[in-house]
Design a protein around this motif. Structure first.
Motif, PDB file in Angstrom:
ATOM      1  N   ALA A   1      64.066  66.893  65.494  1.00 35.62           N
ATOM      2  CA  ALA A   1      63.766  66.324  63.808  1.00 35.62           C
ATOM      3  C   ALA A   1      64.874  65.992  63.610  1.00 35.62           C
ATOM      4  O   ALA A   1      66.472  65.816  63.601  1.00 35.62           O
TER       5      ALA A   1
ATOM      6  N   HIS B   1      57.169  68.583  58.894  1.00 34.76           N
ATOM      7  CA  HIS B   1      58.231  70.013  59.050  1.00 34.76           C
ATOM      8  C   HIS B   1      58.338  71.671  59.144  1.00 34.76           C
ATOM      9  O   HIS B   1      58.475  72.700  59.665  1.00 34.76           O
TER      10      HIS B   1
ATOM     11  N   LYS C   1      59.923  64.511  63.819  1.00 32.35           N
ATOM     12  CA  LYS C   1      59.933  65.436  62.079  1.00 32.35           C
ATOM     13  C   LYS C   1      60.874  65.326  60.895  1.00 32.35           C
ATOM     14  O   LYS C   1      62.190  64.952  61.287  1.00 32.35           O
TER      15      LYS C   1
END
Length: 274
Positions: free
Chosen positions: A48, A109, A76
């Motif tokens: 992420a 996210h 993400k």
């Protein structure tokens, strides 16, 4: 190499059911951890933007020599980058850090409902999908009301919702909604950061099957139908987390683990995080 089964997403993309997560792994340690995971047989890597280790993931992927089509890479979008234009710019940054020309799955996210930007963000995700820059789009930490709003006001159903999920937080209502709409359930913190591993039911099942408590919980996830992404930086634990396909839990064992649900989170409440 262990053969990992795939889950077919609602747009017919195949996603490995067991992958490798790098949450809280420093960038300078990520390359070695991901390299160990790839050597062990993992082909799905989950990172992420906010983890700060996309470059480390990219270095490991590049050094692996594994053909790109055999890899499944997820990243993400962080909360501060939500909104149509900001999302597109943030995606470019993630792709550059990963050293890739596309990702396999891109996730929002957190819903961050107080910011109220996830609908515009999703429209940018739809553009990225249409442009072939990601093979699938999904969300993370979305509750049923967030998903309902997304389905009502946009054109594409998320392929995945990645949520905190483990024996102490089984998310049965959310998983039922996912099943109804063909949204794959992906579990982060699948071992509750170790908090569930000492539960007597899990310890007893581990002894019966001659495996570790962590292997029992990961096997429970797989038999429940969840996609799961355990994290470790220890090569032996990385290999052990993958060694969960040589046994099958009985219905009684599944029921015993299901009985451990207390609704207890180890992470933030998605309705309050912004």
């Amino acid at each position: 190499m262990t053969s990992i089964p795939n889950v077919t997403l609602n747009n017919d993309v195949a996603m490995p059911q067991l992958g490798f997560g790098v949450f809280q792994v420093p960038d300078d340690e990520t390359t070695a951890a991901v390299s160990s995971a790839l050597k062990a047989g993992y082909r799905s890597i989950d990172t992420a933007a906010v983890y700060g280790n996309e470059r480390g993931v990219g270095r490991a992927l590049a050094a692996s020599g594994i053909p790109r089509e055999e890899l499944f890479v997820t990243t993400k979008l962080w909360n501060d980058d939500q909104g149509y234009d900001a999302t597109l710019a943030a995606f470019d940054t993630s792709l550059e850090k990963l050293g890739l020309d596309h990702v396999d799955l891109y996730l929002i996210h957190w819903p961050t409902p107080a910011r109220d930007r996830y609908l515009d963000t999703w429209r940018a995700f739809e553009k990225l999908l249409a442009d072939g820059r990601t093979r699938a789009i999904g969300v993370s930490n979305f509750q049923v009301p967030h998903l309902q709003r997304l389905l009502e006001h946009t054109g594409i159903t998320p392929a995945v919702n990645q949520v905190e999920l483990h024996p102490a937080l089984q998310q049965s209502e959310l998983r039922a909604f996912h099943a109804e709409h063909r949204i794959a359930t992906e579990a982060w913190s699948p071992l509750a950061q170790g908090a569930v591993l000492g539960a007597q039911a899990i310890v007893d099942i581990a002894g019966k099957y001659g495996v570790s408590p962590a292997q029992v919980v990961l096997r429970w996830h797989l038999q429940t139908g969840n996609v799961v992404i355990p994290k470790s930086v220890t090569p032996e634990r990385i290999r052990q987390n993958l060694d969960v396909f040589g046994f099958e839990l009985s219905d009684d064992a599944i029921a015993a683990i299901t009985g451990l649900d207390t609704g207890t989170r180890t992470g933030p409440d998605p309705d309050s995080l912004n």
